[in-house]
Design a protein around this motif. Structure first.
Motif, PDB file in Angstrom:
ATOM      1  N   LEU A   1       0.817  -1.215   0.000  1.00  0.00           N
ATOM      2  CA  LEU A   1       0.000   0.000   0.000  1.00  0.00           C
ATOM      3  C   LEU A   1       0.854   1.271   0.000  1.00  0.00           C
ATOM      4  O   LEU A   1       1.754   1.432   0.825  1.00  0.00           O
ATOM      5  N   HIS A   2       0.511   2.160  -0.944  1.00  0.00           N
ATOM      6  CA  HIS A   2       1.178   3.455  -1.080  1.00  0.00           C
ATOM      7  C   HIS A   2       0.435   4.502  -0.244  1.00  0.00           C
ATOM      8  O   HIS A   2      -0.706   4.302   0.165  1.00  0.00           O
ATOM      9  N   LEU A   3       1.076   5.639  -0.093  1.00  0.00           N
ATOM     10  CA  LEU A   3       0.442   6.744   0.635  1.00  0.00           C
ATOM     11  C   LEU A   3      -0.945   7.061   0.074  1.00  0.00           C
ATOM     12  O   LEU A   3      -1.907   7.242   0.829  1.00  0.00           O
ATOM     13  N   LEU A   4      -1.059   7.098  -1.252  1.00  0.00           N
ATOM     14  CA  LEU A   4      -2.335   7.486  -1.860  1.00  0.00           C
ATOM     15  C   LEU A   4      -3.338   6.334  -1.912  1.00  0.00           C
ATOM     16  O   LEU A   4      -4.447   6.499  -2.408  1.00  0.00           O
ATOM     17  N   ASP A   5      -2.958   5.164  -1.386  1.00  0.00           N
ATOM     18  CA  ASP A   5      -3.935   4.092  -1.142  1.00  0.00           C
ATOM     19  C   ASP A   5      -4.625   4.290   0.204  1.00  0.00           C
ATOM     20  O   ASP A   5      -5.549   3.536   0.535  1.00  0.00           O
ATOM     21  N   CYS A   6      -4.148   5.251   0.978  1.00  0.00           N
ATOM     22  CA  CYS A   6      -4.631   5.440   2.351  1.00  0.00           C
ATOM     23  C   CYS A   6      -5.577   6.633   2.435  1.00  0.00           C
ATOM     24  O   CYS A   6      -5.396   7.639   1.737  1.00  0.00           O
ATOM     25  N   CYS A   7      -6.544   6.542   3.345  1.00  0.00           N
ATOM     26  CA  CYS A   7      -7.447   7.656   3.557  1.00  0.00           C
ATOM     27  C   CYS A   7      -6.685   8.827   4.166  1.00  0.00           C
ATOM     28  O   CYS A   7      -5.610   8.667   4.731  1.00  0.00           O
ATOM     29  N   ILE A   8      -7.291   9.997   4.007  1.00  0.00           N
ATOM     30  CA  ILE A   8      -6.749  11.200   4.612  1.00  0.00           C
ATOM     31  C   ILE A   8      -7.189  11.255   6.075  1.00  0.00           C
ATOM     32  O   ILE A   8      -7.985  10.423   6.521  1.00  0.00           O
ATOM     33  N   ILE A   9      -6.677  12.217   6.814  1.00  0.00           N
ATOM     34  CA  ILE A   9      -7.153  12.447   8.173  1.00  0.00           C
ATOM     35  C   ILE A   9      -7.687  13.878   8.225  1.00  0.00           C
ATOM     36  O   ILE A   9      -7.008  14.814   7.806  1.00  0.00           O
ATOM     37  N   SER A  10      -8.917  14.014   8.684  1.00  0.00           N
ATOM     38  CA  SER A  10      -9.545  15.334   8.765  1.00  0.00           C
ATOM     39  C   SER A  10     -10.310  15.433  10.075  1.00  0.00           C
ATOM     40  O   SER A  10     -10.437  14.460  10.814  1.00  0.00           O
ATOM     41  N   ASP A  11     -10.833  16.616  10.338  1.00  0.00           N
ATOM     42  CA  ASP A  11     -11.880  16.752  11.340  1.00  0.00           C
ATOM     43  C   ASP A  11     -13.211  16.591  10.609  1.00  0.00           C
ATOM     44  O   ASP A  11     -13.241  16.493   9.377  1.00  0.00           O
ATOM     45  N   GLY A  12     -14.283  16.588  11.359  1.00  0.00           N
ATOM     46  CA  GLY A  12     -15.580  16.535  10.692  1.00  0.00           C
ATOM     47  C   GLY A  12     -16.643  15.915  11.560  1.00  0.00           C
ATOM     48  O   GLY A  12     -16.397  15.526  12.706  1.00  0.00           O
ATOM     49  N   GLY A  13     -17.829  15.830  10.999  1.00  0.00           N
ATOM     50  CA  GLY A  13     -18.940  15.234  11.716  1.00  0.00           C
ATOM     51  C   GLY A  13     -20.157  15.179  10.826  1.00  0.00           C
ATOM     52  O   GLY A  13     -20.158  15.717   9.712  1.00  0.00           O
ATOM     53  N   GLY A  14     -21.172  14.502  11.350  1.00  0.00           N
ATOM     54  CA  GLY A  14     -22.403  14.381  10.575  1.00  0.00           C
ATOM     55  C   GLY A  14     -23.555  13.987  11.465  1.00  0.00           C
ATOM     56  O   GLY A  14     -23.364  13.602  12.630  1.00  0.00           O
ATOM     57  N   ALA A  15     -24.753  14.113  10.905  1.00  0.00           N
ATOM     58  CA  ALA A  15     -25.962  13.721  11.619  1.00  0.00           C
ATOM     59  C   ALA A  15     -26.957  13.110  10.651  1.00  0.00           C
ATOM     60  O   ALA A  15     -27.025  13.517   9.481  1.00  0.00           O
ATOM     61  N   VAL A  16     -27.696  12.131  11.160  1.00  0.00           N
ATOM     62  CA  VAL A  16     -28.725  11.450  10.384  1.00  0.00           C
ATOM     63  C   VAL A  16     -29.954  11.308  11.273  1.00  0.00           C
ATOM     64  O   VAL A  16     -29.822  10.967  12.455  1.00  0.00           O
ATOM     65  N   ILE A  17     -31.112  11.575  10.713  1.00  0.00           N
ATOM     66  CA  ILE A  17     -32.362  11.392  11.470  1.00  0.00           C
ATOM     67  C   ILE A  17     -33.158  10.256  10.846  1.00  0.00           C
ATOM     68  O   ILE A  17     -33.379  10.239   9.627  1.00  0.00           O
ATOM     69  N   VAL A  18     -33.542   9.303  11.706  1.00  0.00           N
ATOM     70  CA  VAL A  18     -34.318   8.148  11.267  1.00  0.00           C
ATOM     71  C   VAL A  18     -35.679   8.200  11.944  1.00  0.00           C
ATOM     72  O   VAL A  18     -35.776   8.473  13.151  1.00  0.00           O
ATOM     73  N   THR A  19     -36.726   7.960  11.178  1.00  0.00           N
ATOM     74  CA  THR A  19     -38.067   7.881  11.756  1.00  0.00           C
ATOM     75  C   THR A  19     -38.891   6.891  10.925  1.00  0.00           C
ATOM     76  O   THR A  19     -38.359   6.250  10.018  1.00  0.00           O
ATOM     77  N   SER A  20     -40.160   6.754  11.270  1.00  0.00           N
ATOM     78  CA  SER A  20     -40.995   5.839  10.490  1.00  0.00           C
ATOM     79  C   SER A  20     -41.230   6.440   9.108  1.00  0.00           C
ATOM     80  O   SER A  20     -41.225   7.666   8.934  1.00  0.00           O
ATOM     81  N   LEU A  21     -41.422   5.570   8.117  1.00  0.00           N
ATOM     82  CA  LEU A  21     -41.682   6.062   6.766  1.00  0.00           C
ATOM     83  C   LEU A  21     -42.933   6.937   6.772  1.00  0.00           C
ATOM     84  O   LEU A  21     -42.985   7.978   6.103  1.00  0.00           O
ATOM     85  N   GLU A  22     -43.914   6.521   7.559  1.00  0.00           N
ATOM     86  CA  GLU A  22     -45.167   7.274   7.654  1.00  0.00           C
ATOM     87  C   GLU A  22     -44.908   8.716   8.100  1.00  0.00           C
ATOM     88  O   GLU A  22     -45.392   9.674   7.504  1.00  0.00           O
ATOM     89  N   ARG A  23     -44.120   8.860   9.165  1.00  0.00           N
ATOM     90  CA  ARG A  23     -43.834  10.205   9.666  1.00  0.00           C
ATOM     91  C   ARG A  23     -42.934  10.968   8.702  1.00  0.00           C
ATOM     92  O   ARG A  23     -43.094  12.167   8.496  1.00  0.00           O
ATOM     93  N   ALA A  24     -41.979  10.243   8.110  1.00  0.00           N
ATOM     94  CA  ALA A  24     -41.041  10.898   7.190  1.00  0.00           C
ATOM     95  C   ALA A  24     -41.770  11.512   6.004  1.00  0.00           C
ATOM     96  O   ALA A  24     -41.359  12.550   5.475  1.00  0.00           O
TER      97      ALA A  24
ATOM     98  N   SER B   1     -12.288  13.051   0.461  1.00  0.00           N
ATOM     99  CA  SER B   1     -13.149  14.096   1.010  1.00  0.00           C
ATOM    100  C   SER B   1     -12.863  14.356   2.479  1.00  0.00           C
ATOM    101  O   SER B   1     -12.477  15.444   2.869  1.00  0.00           O
ATOM    102  N   ASN B   2     -13.101  13.338   3.302  1.00  0.00           N
ATOM    103  CA  ASN B   2     -12.884  13.501   4.746  1.00  0.00           C
ATOM    104  C   ASN B   2     -12.789  12.132   5.403  1.00  0.00           C
ATOM    105  O   ASN B   2     -13.457  11.183   4.989  1.00  0.00           O
ATOM    106  N   HIS B   3     -11.934  12.026   6.398  1.00  0.00           N
ATOM    107  CA  HIS B   3     -11.878  10.815   7.214  1.00  0.00           C
ATOM    108  C   HIS B   3     -11.489  11.199   8.627  1.00  0.00           C
ATOM    109  O   HIS B   3     -10.331  11.110   9.010  1.00  0.00           O
ATOM    110  N   PRO B   4     -12.490  11.639   9.396  1.00  0.00           N
ATOM    111  CA  PRO B   4     -12.196  12.048  10.769  1.00  0.00           C
ATOM    112  C   PRO B   4     -12.217  10.853  11.726  1.00  0.00           C
ATOM    113  O   PRO B   4     -12.995  10.816  12.675  1.00  0.00           O
TER     114      PRO B   4
END
Ligand code: ZN
Lengths: 140, 385
Positions: B202-225, B329-332
């Motif tokens: 594995l070369h350097l460019l085979d490896c993910c980057i290191i970043s900061d970051g974050g995310g959010a996901v909201i899950v609910t019933s299909l009916e409510r969605a 893109s990002n790998h925190p």
């Protein structure tokens, strides 16, 4: 010539003590279940196949085959940074189990998958009274 | 009753920052929570299920997070199975909603991996305890673990470094269309091949980057969605698995995706060939190749050919990692949540210049831990009505 790997000191629990004490005597020690006959590694207080607690230890041949390996050019951890490039590998023992290890005593570029290897033990200075050693492998 | 087809992702948000030295993990999570709630048209007070993991949250970290957000949820899940955790959280949230234990689940991730200088890929792995003592004496690194896998794959099937490089090149191509991506300058196979070798093969460019970051996901019933702001992205199938070195000598090339993917596709009643695109955890190029084979997009050993010839680029037969992935893109530290976020945006048609035209079905797979040792896998099949 790069520096030798300074292996971090292994620590044992009652479940794993047999392995490390064996290494200290220059032996690869594995477990076998007296109930179902399964040879297992890593060591446990029970047989992970039948959950019997009737486990025996035995001295394995110390011979095996390189299953896969990597020549590590970068590891920032102390004891390894100075030893790069070094070979980290999985060796499949003749008795079946596979162990993570280092291949030493040869040019890293000569290591290949399928290579026959035999155990080689690095004894360590310890101040806790234990006589453990770290099993590595070297070409036959 | 199966959860298939009855629960949906109603809101998503990816933190645009890749370097946030002035923020804490929880602040990043809170900013992401606001983004996802706004996206869904919900309020923080609507949230009754809290799901999170991070690089530093400890055993009761989920309670610390509830305190930070001043939430008193009816359902708490701090499952941490590595980078795949957030894919698993979507599955667990669907199950919890199905059981009537909560209605609106908020899944969060935040990290300052880059600004706090975590040596994720090439720091030593393994601690000093009895269990770790079978690993730590030998200089295992995260890169090294994946390298053990890659070496075996090349030996058994003739897979080449050039083929692995195609995965990095495609990721960068997609990142070039993502204004938030950390690395946007296009690269070639030669660029990957001439980058230094970290741990063979594995070369350097085979490896993910290191970043900061974050995310959010909201899950609910299909009916409510259906009553919320955005088009629901439906959970059609799901599966989880763990793979480890067992007690004998399992085939290292069989990863958790094999088990979790079979469950997910089976529960969805769909096949890999029916997917319009996929979001596959790309800690390393080899991770993607291993995942494609184990999910059944191609046969074992065919991954090298599969990723070549532009097939995994936008416009190809199976575009992968349209945001640019962890490779560009990002790998925190952990990035499973971004797989879900980008898949959701694509399925809503919000992919902008990197939109997969007509995308209706997607496979998301997260890998946590390392495939050269022990790891988890979580698979989601997502779709739109
Ligand atoms: Zn037994």
């Amino acid at each position: 010539m790069m520096a030798e790997i300074q292996h971090p000191l292994p620590n044992a629990s009652w479940e794993t003590r047999g392995y490390w004490e064996g290494a200290g005597r220059g032996e690869i020690v594995l477990q076998r279940c007296r109930s179902c006959g399964t040879v297992q590694h890593k060591p446990r207080g029970v047989c992970a196949t039948c959950l019997s607690g009737d486990i025996e230890h035995f001295v394995a041949s110390g011979r095996g085959t390189v299953y896969t390996f990597t020549v590590t050019n970068q590891n920032m951890a102390k004891g390894f940074a100075e030893a790069c490039p070094y070979v980290m590998a999985y060796v499949t023992l003749e008795e079946g189990p596979r162990v993570l290890t280092n291949i030493v005593g040869c040019d890293p570029d000569t290591v290949i998958i399928g290579m026959k290897v035999t155990a080689d033990f690095a004894t360590q200075e310890r101040d806790d009274g234990e006589a453990f050693a770290v099993p590595r492998f070297t070409p036959v | 009753m199966s959860i298939a087809g009855r629960f949906a992702i109603a809101g998503v948000y990816e933190h645009p920052s890749r370097f946030s030295p002035d923020k804490s993990e929880f602040q990043i999570m809170a900013e992401c929570a606001k983004g996802a709630l706004d996206d869904a048209g919900l309020q923080l007070s609507d949230v009754d299920g809290l799901f999170a993991a991070s690089m530093t949250m400890g055993a009761m970290g989920i309670i610390d997070l509830a305190e930070y957000l001043n939430l008193k949820p009816d359902y708490l899940d701090g499952t941490n199975i590595g980078g795949s955790s957030f894919v698993a959280h979507v599955i667990h949230a669907s199950a919890a909603i199905n059981a009537g234990l909560c209605e609106v689940a908020l899944v969060l991730y935040g990290s300052t991996a880059a600004s706090s200088s975590m040596a994720i890929g090439t720091g030593g792995r393994g601690g000093a305890g009895p269990a770790e003592s079978f690993i730590s004496p030998y200089g295992m690194t995260t890169v090294g673990s994946y390298a053990l896998y890659a070496q075996l794959h090349m030996n058994r099937y003739g897979t080449t470094s050039e083929q692995l490089a195609e995965i990095a090149v495609a990721a960068r191509h997609h990142a070039s269309m993502n204004p938030n991506a950390k690395m946007r300058q296009p690269i070639t196979v030669d660029d990957v091949m001439s980058s230094r070798v970290i741990s063979t093969p594995l070369h350097l460019l085979d490896c993910c980057i290191i970043s900061d970051g974050g995310g959010a996901v909201i899950v609910t019933s299909l009916e409510r969605a259906r009553d919320l702001a955005k088009k629901p992205v439906i959970v059609l199938g799901a599966g989880e698995a763990a793979v480890h070195q067992e007690i004998g000598s399992p085939d290292l090339l069989t990863i958790a995706a094999k088990q979790s993917g079979a469950k997910a596709f089976g529960r969805a009643g769909l096949t890999p060939a029916e997917m319009d695109f996929a979001m596959l955890y790309d800690s390393f190029t080899i991770t993607v190749l291993a995942t494609l084979e184990n999910l059944g997009f191609c046969q074992p050993g065919e991954g090298g050919d599969f990723v070549s010839g532009g097939r995994i680029k936008l416009g190809g037969a199976l575009p992968l990692n349209l945001d640019g992935g962890g490779l560009s893109s990002n790998h925190p530290g952990m990035r499973g949540i971004f797989l879900v976020i980008e898949a959701t945006k694509q399925l809503r048609g919000e992919g902008d210049v990197r939109q997969v035209q007509g995308a209706r079905l997607a496979c998301v797979h997260g890998t946590g831990g390392t495939i050269g040792d022990k790891h988890s896998g979580a698979t989601l099949i997502l779709g739109v009505e």
